[in-house]
Design a protein around this motif. Structure first.
Motif, PDB file in Angstrom:
ATOM      1  N   ARG A 173     102.288  78.972 105.054  1.00  0.00           N
ATOM      2  CA  ARG A 173     101.527  80.168 105.430  1.00  0.00           C
ATOM      3  C   ARG A 173     100.269  80.108 104.898  1.00  0.00           C
ATOM      4  N   TRP A 174      99.206  80.544 105.627  1.00  0.00           N
ATOM      5  CA  TRP A 174      97.776  80.649 105.275  1.00  0.00           C
ATOM      6  C   TRP A 174      97.535  82.077 104.573  1.00  0.00           C
ATOM      7  N   ASP A 175      97.005  82.215 103.496  1.00  0.00           N
ATOM      8  CA  ASP A 175      96.892  83.556 102.756  1.00  0.00           C
ATOM      9  C   ASP A 175      95.525  84.056 102.836  1.00  0.00           C
ATOM     10  N   GLY A 176      94.703  83.323 103.512  1.00  0.00           N
ATOM     11  CA  GLY A 176      93.107  83.748 103.495  1.00  0.00           C
ATOM     12  C   GLY A 176      92.200  82.780 102.806  1.00  0.00           C
ATOM     13  N   LYS A 177      92.920  81.951 101.956  1.00  0.00           N
ATOM     14  CA  LYS A 177      92.183  81.302 100.885  1.00  0.00           C
ATOM     15  C   LYS A 177      92.867  79.709 100.846  1.00  0.00           C
ATOM     16  N   ARG A 178      94.009  79.542 100.978  1.00  0.00           N
ATOM     17  CA  ARG A 178      94.703  78.412 100.772  1.00  0.00           C
ATOM     18  C   ARG A 178      96.233  78.562 101.568  1.00  0.00           C
ATOM     19  N   VAL A 179      96.910  77.281 101.607  1.00  0.00           N
ATOM     20  CA  VAL A 179      98.196  77.129 102.299  1.00  0.00           C
ATOM     21  C   VAL A 179      99.230  77.258 101.254  1.00  0.00           C
ATOM     22  N   VAL A 180     100.140  78.362 101.390  1.00  0.00           N
ATOM     23  CA  VAL A 180     100.936  78.430 100.293  1.00  0.00           C
ATOM     24  C   VAL A 180     102.253  78.112 101.039  1.00  0.00           C
ATOM     25  N   PHE A 181     103.035  77.224  99.895  1.00  0.00           N
ATOM     26  CA  PHE A 181     104.443  76.750 100.733  1.00  0.00           C
ATOM     27  C   PHE A 181     105.218  76.577  99.234  1.00  0.00           C
ATOM     28  N   GLU A 182     106.613  76.116  99.613  1.00  0.00           N
ATOM     29  CA  GLU A 182     107.548  75.793  98.513  1.00  0.00           C
ATOM     30  C   GLU A 182     107.951  74.518  98.289  1.00  0.00           C
ATOM     31  N   VAL A 183     108.171  73.878  96.985  1.00  0.00           N
ATOM     32  CA  VAL A 183     108.723  72.529  97.001  1.00  0.00           C
ATOM     33  C   VAL A 183     110.015  72.623  95.968  1.00  0.00           C
ATOM     34  N   ARG A 184     110.953  71.880  96.532  1.00  0.00           N
ATOM     35  CA  ARG A 184     112.310  71.723  95.418  1.00  0.00           C
ATOM     36  C   ARG A 184     112.080  70.881  94.305  1.00  0.00           C
ATOM     37  N   HIS A 185     112.216  71.596  93.159  1.00  0.00           N
ATOM     38  CA  HIS A 185     112.023  70.671  91.893  1.00  0.00           C
ATOM     39  C   HIS A 185     112.992  71.049  90.884  1.00  0.00           C
ATOM     40  N   ASP A 186     113.895  70.005  90.451  1.00  0.00           N
ATOM     41  CA  ASP A 186     114.723  70.332  89.340  1.00  0.00           C
ATOM     42  C   ASP A 186     115.939  71.565  89.711  1.00  0.00           C
ATOM     43  N   GLY A 187     116.250  71.568  91.006  1.00  0.00           N
ATOM     44  CA  GLY A 187     117.271  72.493  91.614  1.00  0.00           C
ATOM     45  C   GLY A 187     116.567  73.541  91.883  1.00  0.00           C
ATOM     46  N   SER A 188     115.198  74.011  91.804  1.00  0.00           N
ATOM     47  CA  SER A 188     114.659  75.271  92.067  1.00  0.00           C
ATOM     48  C   SER A 188     113.759  75.344  93.088  1.00  0.00           C
ATOM     49  N   ASP A 189     113.390  76.397  93.744  1.00  0.00           N
ATOM     50  CA  ASP A 189     112.402  76.175  94.694  1.00  0.00           C
ATOM     51  C   ASP A 189     111.000  76.923  93.833  1.00  0.00           C
ATOM     52  N   VAL A 190     109.829  76.140  94.035  1.00  0.00           N
ATOM     53  CA  VAL A 190     108.742  76.517  93.272  1.00  0.00           C
ATOM     54  C   VAL A 190     107.655  76.637  94.102  1.00  0.00           C
ATOM     55  N   SER A 191     106.956  77.859  94.021  1.00  0.00           N
ATOM     56  CA  SER A 191     105.851  78.539  94.985  1.00  0.00           C
ATOM     57  C   SER A 191     104.616  77.478  94.501  1.00  0.00           C
ATOM     58  N   CYS A 192     103.968  77.056  95.636  1.00  0.00           N
ATOM     59  CA  CYS A 192     102.940  76.212  95.608  1.00  0.00           C
ATOM     60  C   CYS A 192     101.527  76.586  96.457  1.00  0.00           C
ATOM     61  N   ALA A 193     100.643  75.912  96.139  1.00  0.00           N
ATOM     62  CA  ALA A 193      99.413  76.306  97.071  1.00  0.00           C
ATOM     63  C   ALA A 193      98.676  74.961  97.265  1.00  0.00           C
ATOM     64  N   VAL A 194      97.972  74.804  98.238  1.00  0.00           N
ATOM     65  CA  VAL A 194      97.011  73.676  98.224  1.00  0.00           C
ATOM     66  C   VAL A 194      95.687  73.995  98.711  1.00  0.00           C
TER      67      VAL A 194
END
Length: 102
Positions: free
Chosen positions: A6-27
């Motif tokens: 999703r677009w939060d007004g400044k960046r795209v927010v997404f999640e990636v799976r890392h070491d068995g957990s979802d991690v919140s990320c942005a680009v």
């Protein structure tokens, strides 16, 4: 893992799976423009650009996560400098063409 972004007004927010957990990320939009040949300024354009570059964006995010000694305490952000570092490390100095899906 929810593949939605999703677009939060400044960046795209997404999640990636890392070491068995979802991690919140942005680009950042600048990072997306650095990864592709696309002009992306409006929210829909930025999200389309993200969809085309998502494999590389996720690879960059996972690389940043692997380099950390502690889990992120906030949103992990992929910046245009991270794209440059990724390209240097992978030997990839090409941008994706506008219609390419990496």
């Amino acid at each position: 893992m929810d593949p939605a972004a999703r677009w939060d007004g400044k960046r795209v927010v997404f999640e990636v799976r890392h070491d068995g957990s979802d991690v919140s990320c942005a680009v950042s939009p600048d990072a997306l423009r650095a990864l592709t040949s696309r002009r992306c300024f409006k929210p829909k354009e930025v999200l389309d650009c993200f969809a085309a570059a998502r494999p590389q964006v996720e690879a960059i995010a996972r690389g940043k996560l692997r380099a950390r000694t502690a889990p992120p305490v906030a949103l992990l952000t992929v910046w245009s400098e991270d794209v440059e570092d990724y390209r240097a490390a992978s030997g990839d100095d090409q941008r994706a063409a506008p219609g390419d899906v990496p």
